[in-house]
Design a protein around this motif. Structure first.
Motif, PDB file in Angstrom:
ATOM      1  N   ALA A  14       0.844  -1.207   0.000  1.00  0.00           N
ATOM      2  CA  ALA A  14       0.000   0.000   0.000  1.00  0.00           C
ATOM      3  C   ALA A  14       0.872   1.248   0.000  1.00  0.00           C
ATOM      4  CB  ALA A  14      -0.942  -0.016   1.202  1.00  0.00           C
ATOM      5  N   GLY A  15       1.880   1.271  -0.903  1.00  0.00           N
ATOM      6  CA  GLY A  15       2.641   2.495  -1.146  1.00  0.00           C
ATOM      7  C   GLY A  15       1.873   3.343  -2.148  1.00  0.00           C
ATOM      8  N   PRO A  16       2.427   4.487  -2.555  1.00  0.00           N
ATOM      9  CA  PRO A  16       1.714   5.379  -3.485  1.00  0.00           C
ATOM     10  C   PRO A  16       1.265   4.684  -4.776  1.00  0.00           C
ATOM     11  CG  PRO A  16       3.612   6.491  -2.558  1.00  0.00           C
ATOM     12  CD  PRO A  16       3.693   5.076  -2.078  1.00  0.00           C
ATOM     13  N   LYS A  37       2.369  -5.199   4.418  1.00  0.00           N
ATOM     14  CA  LYS A  37       3.033  -5.841   5.553  1.00  0.00           C
ATOM     15  C   LYS A  37       3.155  -4.923   6.765  1.00  0.00           C
ATOM     16  CE  LYS A  37       7.464  -6.908   4.843  1.00  0.00           C
ATOM     17  NZ  LYS A  37       8.702  -7.236   4.093  1.00  0.00           N
ATOM     18  N   GLN A  38       3.208  -3.613   6.555  1.00  0.00           N
ATOM     19  CA  GLN A  38       3.372  -2.675   7.679  1.00  0.00           C
ATOM     20  C   GLN A  38       2.028  -2.435   8.367  1.00  0.00           C
ATOM     21  OE1 GLN A  38       6.251  -1.422   8.684  1.00  0.00           O
ATOM     22  NE2 GLN A  38       7.618  -1.736   6.944  1.00  0.00           N
ATOM     23  N   PRO A  39       2.076  -1.868   9.586  1.00  0.00           N
ATOM     24  CA  PRO A  39       0.808  -1.569  10.272  1.00  0.00           C
ATOM     25  C   PRO A  39       0.120  -0.326   9.741  1.00  0.00           C
ATOM     26  CG  PRO A  39       2.690  -1.123  11.714  1.00  0.00           C
ATOM     27  CD  PRO A  39       3.253  -1.685  10.439  1.00  0.00           C
ATOM     28  N   GLY A  58       9.554   9.668   3.881  1.00  0.00           N
ATOM     29  CA  GLY A  58      10.328   9.896   2.652  1.00  0.00           C
ATOM     30  C   GLY A  58       9.958  11.195   1.957  1.00  0.00           C
ATOM     31  N   PRO A  59       9.083  11.133   0.932  1.00  0.00           N
ATOM     32  CA  PRO A  59       8.846  12.307   0.082  1.00  0.00           C
ATOM     33  C   PRO A  59       8.405  13.552   0.852  1.00  0.00           C
ATOM     34  CG  PRO A  59       7.776  10.372  -0.833  1.00  0.00           C
ATOM     35  CD  PRO A  59       8.334   9.964   0.481  1.00  0.00           C
ATOM     36  N   THR A  60       9.005  14.687   0.481  1.00  0.00           N
ATOM     37  CA  THR A  60       8.649  15.973   1.082  1.00  0.00           C
ATOM     38  C   THR A  60       8.377  17.039   0.016  1.00  0.00           C
ATOM     39  OG1 THR A  60      10.994  16.499   1.189  1.00  0.00           O
ATOM     40  CG2 THR A  60      10.004  15.587   3.195  1.00  0.00           C
ATOM     41  N   TYR A 433      12.229  -1.646   5.714  1.00  0.00           N
ATOM     42  CA  TYR A 433      11.281  -1.150   4.698  1.00  0.00           C
ATOM     43  C   TYR A 433      11.354  -1.917   3.383  1.00  0.00           C
ATOM     44  CZ  TYR A 433      10.279   2.502   8.015  1.00  0.00           C
ATOM     45  OH  TYR A 433       9.878   3.170   9.141  1.00  0.00           O
ATOM     46  N   SER A 434      12.050  -3.052   3.385  1.00  0.00           N
ATOM     47  CA  SER A 434      12.048  -3.966   2.222  1.00  0.00           C
ATOM     48  C   SER A 434      12.518  -3.294   0.940  1.00  0.00           C
ATOM     49  CB  SER A 434      10.627  -4.524   1.996  1.00  0.00           C
ATOM     50  OG  SER A 434      10.048  -4.949   3.185  1.00  0.00           O
ATOM     51  N   VAL A 435      13.562  -2.474   1.037  1.00  0.00           N
ATOM     52  CA  VAL A 435      14.098  -1.774  -0.131  1.00  0.00           C
ATOM     53  C   VAL A 435      15.402  -2.472  -0.546  1.00  0.00           C
ATOM     54  CG1 VAL A 435      15.034   0.412  -0.972  1.00  0.00           C
ATOM     55  CG2 VAL A 435      13.062   0.412   0.596  1.00  0.00           C
ATOM     56  N   SER A 476      10.926   6.568 -10.767  1.00  0.00           N
ATOM     57  CA  SER A 476      10.845   6.948  -9.354  1.00  0.00           C
ATOM     58  C   SER A 476      10.385   8.401  -9.216  1.00  0.00           C
ATOM     59  CB  SER A 476      12.217   6.755  -8.720  1.00  0.00           C
ATOM     60  OG  SER A 476      12.154   6.961  -7.341  1.00  0.00           O
ATOM     61  N   GLY A 477       9.758   8.706  -8.073  1.00  0.00           N
ATOM     62  CA  GLY A 477       9.215  10.058  -7.834  1.00  0.00           C
ATOM     63  C   GLY A 477       7.701   9.975  -7.848  1.00  0.00           C
ATOM     64  N   LEU A 478       7.055  10.761  -7.004  1.00  0.00           N
ATOM     65  CA  LEU A 478       5.605  10.593  -6.828  1.00  0.00           C
ATOM     66  C   LEU A 478       4.789  10.728  -8.119  1.00  0.00           C
ATOM     67  CD1 LEU A 478       5.103  12.310  -3.353  1.00  0.00           C
ATOM     68  CD2 LEU A 478       4.995   9.862  -3.873  1.00  0.00           C
TER      69      LEU A 478
HETATM   70  C1  LIG Z   1      13.969   9.467   1.777  1.00  0.00           C
HETATM   71  C2  LIG Z   1      13.153   9.597   0.522  1.00  0.00           C
HETATM   72  C3  LIG Z   1      12.775  10.847   0.065  1.00  0.00           C
HETATM   73  C4  LIG Z   1      12.001  10.951  -1.093  1.00  0.00           C
HETATM   74  N1  LIG Z   1      11.610  12.193  -1.483  1.00  0.00           N
HETATM   75  C5  LIG Z   1      10.778  12.325  -2.528  1.00  0.00           C
HETATM   76  C6  LIG Z   1      10.214  13.605  -2.824  1.00  0.00           C
HETATM   77  O1  LIG Z   1      10.469  14.598  -2.122  1.00  0.00           O
HETATM   78  N2  LIG Z   1       9.356  13.701  -3.879  1.00  0.00           N
HETATM   79  C7  LIG Z   1       9.029  12.605  -4.644  1.00  0.00           C
HETATM   80  O2  LIG Z   1       8.247  12.738  -5.593  1.00  0.00           O
HETATM   81  N3  LIG Z   1       9.543  11.375  -4.375  1.00  0.00           N
HETATM   82  C8  LIG Z   1      10.393  11.207  -3.334  1.00  0.00           C
HETATM   83  N4  LIG Z   1      10.858   9.952  -3.001  1.00  0.00           N
HETATM   84  C9  LIG Z   1      10.665   8.817  -3.938  1.00  0.00           C
HETATM   85  C10 LIG Z   1       9.284   8.104  -3.959  1.00  0.00           C
HETATM   86  O3  LIG Z   1       8.274   9.030  -4.206  1.00  0.00           O
HETATM   87  C11 LIG Z   1       8.909   7.351  -2.695  1.00  0.00           C
HETATM   88  O4  LIG Z   1       9.918   6.479  -2.330  1.00  0.00           O
HETATM   89  C12 LIG Z   1       7.590   6.530  -2.846  1.00  0.00           C
HETATM   90  O5  LIG Z   1       7.036   6.290  -1.583  1.00  0.00           O
HETATM   91  C13 LIG Z   1       7.781   5.187  -3.520  1.00  0.00           C
HETATM   92  O6  LIG Z   1       6.502   4.643  -3.751  1.00  0.00           O
HETATM   93  P1  LIG Z   1       6.263   3.167  -4.286  1.00  0.00           P
HETATM   94  O7  LIG Z   1       4.817   3.060  -4.601  1.00  0.00           O
HETATM   95  O8  LIG Z   1       7.240   2.851  -5.340  1.00  0.00           O
HETATM   96  O9  LIG Z   1       6.665   2.174  -3.101  1.00  0.00           O
HETATM   97  P2  LIG Z   1       6.780   2.156  -1.546  1.00  0.00           P
HETATM   98  O10 LIG Z   1       6.480   3.494  -0.966  1.00  0.00           O
HETATM   99  O11 LIG Z   1       8.085   1.563  -1.204  1.00  0.00           O
HETATM  100  O12 LIG Z   1       5.626   1.137  -1.126  1.00  0.00           O
HETATM  101  C14 LIG Z   1       5.752  -0.262  -1.268  1.00  0.00           C
HETATM  102  C15 LIG Z   1       4.909  -0.941  -0.203  1.00  0.00           C
HETATM  103  O13 LIG Z   1       4.985  -2.357  -0.372  1.00  0.00           O
HETATM  104  C16 LIG Z   1       5.006  -2.953   0.919  1.00  0.00           C
HETATM  105  N5  LIG Z   1       5.544  -4.304   0.842  1.00  0.00           N
HETATM  106  C17 LIG Z   1       6.804  -4.688   0.513  1.00  0.00           C
HETATM  107  N6  LIG Z   1       6.919  -6.026   0.563  1.00  0.00           N
HETATM  108  C18 LIG Z   1       5.700  -6.503   0.922  1.00  0.00           C
HETATM  109  C19 LIG Z   1       5.189  -7.817   1.155  1.00  0.00           C
HETATM  110  N7  LIG Z   1       5.953  -8.900   1.002  1.00  0.00           N
HETATM  111  N8  LIG Z   1       3.894  -7.948   1.533  1.00  0.00           N
HETATM  112  C20 LIG Z   1       3.095  -6.863   1.670  1.00  0.00           C
HETATM  113  N9  LIG Z   1       3.542  -5.589   1.483  1.00  0.00           N
HETATM  114  C21 LIG Z   1       4.822  -5.421   1.102  1.00  0.00           C
HETATM  115  C22 LIG Z   1       5.897  -2.004   1.706  1.00  0.00           C
HETATM  116  O14 LIG Z   1       5.741  -2.190   3.100  1.00  0.00           O
HETATM  117  C23 LIG Z   1       5.400  -0.643   1.215  1.00  0.00           C
HETATM  118  O15 LIG Z   1       4.334  -0.172   1.984  1.00  0.00           O
HETATM  119  C24 LIG Z   1      11.614   9.803  -1.827  1.00  0.00           C
HETATM  120  C25 LIG Z   1      12.000   8.547  -1.350  1.00  0.00           C
HETATM  121  C26 LIG Z   1      12.737   8.445  -0.195  1.00  0.00           C
HETATM  122  C27 LIG Z   1      13.075   7.077   0.319  1.00  0.00           C
END
Ligand SMILES: Cc1cc2nc3c(=O)[nH]c(=O)nc-3n(C[C@H](O)[C@H](O)[C@H](O)COP(=O)(O)OP(=O)(O)OC[C@H]3O[C@@H](n4cnc5c(N)ncnc54)[C@H](O)[C@@H]3O)c2cc1C
Length: 496
Positions: A14-16, A37-39, A58-60, A433-435, A476-478
């Motif tokens: 449930a990431g973005p 997997k997270q709460p 993370g994102p700001t 955080y499984s990265v 990568s990026g929102l």
């Molecule tokens: C420090 C930091 C700063 C950033 N700053 C910006 C910014 O300012 N602006 C911007 O646009 N972007 C930024 N980003 C980049 C990006 O926007 C974010 O990292 C974004 O949250 C990534 O989204 P995602 O959907 O790829 O995955 P994630 O946010 O990583 O979500 C993946 C989800 O999958 C879940 N998951 C993993 N394995 C399992 C499993 N086996 N079972 C169930 N669930 C699981 C995880 O727990 C997590 O909740 C930043 C990233 C970081 C780390």
């Protein structure tokens, strides 16, 4: 868009990216279940709370807010009524080692004056940068809105028209120093490579669209933190009938040959579905959720050969004082290029490092008690392929980061005012955080890992499997991650 047949869709994470797909597919009549997997929801975009202090994990920086508005609209919701956006002007402060400070703004006349103030005589090329990069943005961004999952898509008219704008062979720094010859001014328009976790000297020149996006559209804060976006996406998904399971780790995909039939949860339950969307970090998912021997292109051995972004060392500090520094400040190393090379050559933690300070309490009173502050510090560092031994070195690195904040970060008495703290290292990004490899911005965005050559939203290695999130197309990026969720939803509900 008309739905041909209601489908049962399972989403891992449930990431973005996962939340975007979930709320849209729910709206389109699919039966959707999300397993996280997270709460809490949000992934890297979650909220951290330490006592009375609230932080974005993370994102700001929210860029291209219109993409967020679009995905909420696709889910039948109005982002403007769910979230309170604050456009930041100036956008941020850039602080150079010689104590020059530039405060970029998206007000173009004011920006030209700001360049003239800090770099007298260098302001005239700013308008040329906007005009030319605006054209590149117009051509390229529309390609990022498309799936790019077939070879034919690489030869679409849209992509062919974009070809002259790809700037092959030129790095972001090469390209931008064509407008800005002063090295510090060039840096002011190229440090954004770090948003992709890349070096400005390696990041492809086409990413000049990122500084253009900032300067044309501006950047936003969301009151309460950018994590509110994920919270409201989850609420919108729920109101569209999506079932969200927290504390529900997925152990493995349920496979029948290469066809994905569903998921096996950590507690052993098998959940069946018509389609599965993976939002978990791409490389982590490939190495952990797919049984050995199934993958070819993205097997663990092949992934080990791919290029990944840098990582970040983080401090989240509850401070019983409100420092009068801007919402965002980037403090450059004395020798920025050397620092960048050390990060990407995987050596030890730089002696002379750059850092970013997020001080949102200066514009948002909801994150800390009155007169106090929720400060977030991000130090770009090598990912786990580097040689830093994080479990042993983290405490000493924390001291060096606090020294830098006190001497160069505008917080001279910081240590005396810390009342709550959390530290996060590249090792923690991987373990908590499984990265994959702690590479916080996923697979690098070099030409060989982009568009058709990036993991595709309809996953090429498995059937009935879709990918969303920063490790997949468009990147990568929102904004691009939201776009990945929309593309996957479109591929599922309107298959070609
Ligand atoms: C420090 C930091 C700063 C950033 N700053 C910006 C910014 O300012 N602006 C911007 O646009 N972007 C930024 N980003 C980049 C990006 O926007 C974010 O990292 C974004 O949250 C990534 O989204 P995602 O959907 O790829 O995955 P994630 O946010 O990583 O979500 C993946 C989800 O999958 C879940 N998951 C993993 N394995 C399992 C499993 N086996 N079972 C169930 N669930 C699981 C995880 O727990 C997590 O909740 C930043 C990233 C970081 C780390």
């Amino acid at each position: 868009m008309t739905l041909q047949k209601a489908r049962r869709v399972l989403i891992v994470g449930a990431g973005p990216g996962g939340l975007t797909a979930a709320m849209i597919l729910g709206k389109r009549g699919c039966e959707v279940e999300v397993f996280e997997k997270q709460p809490q929801v949000g992934g890297r975009n979650a909220r951290i709370t330490l006592g009375d202090f609230h932080f974005d994990l993370g994102p700001t920086f929210l860029m291209l807010k219109e993409v967020l508005d679009k995905v909420f609209a696709e889910a039948g919701a109005d982002s403007g009524s769910l979230l309170q956006f604050k456009r930041l002007d100036p956008m941020y402060r850039l602080q150079f080692a010689d104590s020059r400070r530039l405060e970029p703004t998206a007000d173009q006349a004011a920006m030209q004056q700001e360049i003239a103030r800090v770099f007298p005589g260098r302001e005239s090329t700013y308008q040329r940068f906007l005009a030319r990069e605006g054209k590149r943005f117009a051509r390229l961004y529309s390609c990022l809105e498309q799936p790019c999952h077939t070879l034919g898509s690489m030869f679409s008219l849209r992509l062919l028209k974009a070809l002259p704008h790809l700037a092959p062979g030129k790095s972001l720094y090469d390209l931008l120093s064509g407008y800005f010859t002063d090295p510090q001014l060039s840096l002011s328009f190229t440090f954004q490579a770090k948003y992709l976790g890349m070096s400005p000297w390696e990041c492809p020149g086409l990413f000049a669209i990122i500084p253009y996006i900032e300067h044309h559209f501006g950047i936003y804060h969301v009151l309460g933190g950018l994590n509110r976006i994920s919270g409201q996406m989850a609420a919108t998904a729920a109101s569209n009938g999506v079932r969200l399971h927290l504390n529900a780790p997925v152990r493995s995909l349920l496979l029948d040959g290469r066809r994905v039939r569903g998921l096996i949860l950590e507690d052993g339950r098998e959940i069946h579905g018509d389609e599965v969307i993976i939002n978990a970090d791409f490389a982590h998912a490939m190495t952990n959720l797919v049984p050995p021997g199934v993958l070819r292109k993205y097997s663990p051995e092949q992934l080990a050969k791919k290029r990944f972004s840098c990582s970040t060392f983080m401090l989240y500090l509850g401070v019983d004082k409100l420092y009068q520094i801007p919402h965002h400040t980037i403090v450059f190393a004395r020798d920025y290029r050397k620092n960048v090379e050390e990060i990407f050559n995987g050596g030890s933690f730089s002696q002379d490092f750059s850092f970013y300070v997020h001080n949102p309490s200066i514009t948002d009173g909801s994150l800390a008690p009155s007169g106090q502050s929720a400060v977030y510090i991000l130090v770009p560092s090598s990912n786990l392929r580097g040689s830093v031994d994080w479990p042993h070195e983290a405490v000493a690195i924390r001291e060096r980061v606090l020294d830098a904040l006190e001497s160069r970060g505008g917080m001279p008495d910081l240590r005396q005012h810390i009342v709550a703290e959390k530290m996060l290292t590249p090792q923690d990004w991987q373990d908590e955080y499984s990265v994959y490899a702690g590479a916080t911005f996923n697979l690098a965005h070099n030409f060989s890992q982009m568009l058709y050559l990036r993991p595709r939203n309809r996953f090429e290695e498995l059937e009935h499997c879709y990918l969303v999130g920063g490790g997949t197309h468009p990147g990568s990026g929102l904004p691009t991650i939201y776009q990945s969720g929309l593309i996957a939803a479109n591929l599922i509900t309107a298959p070609d």
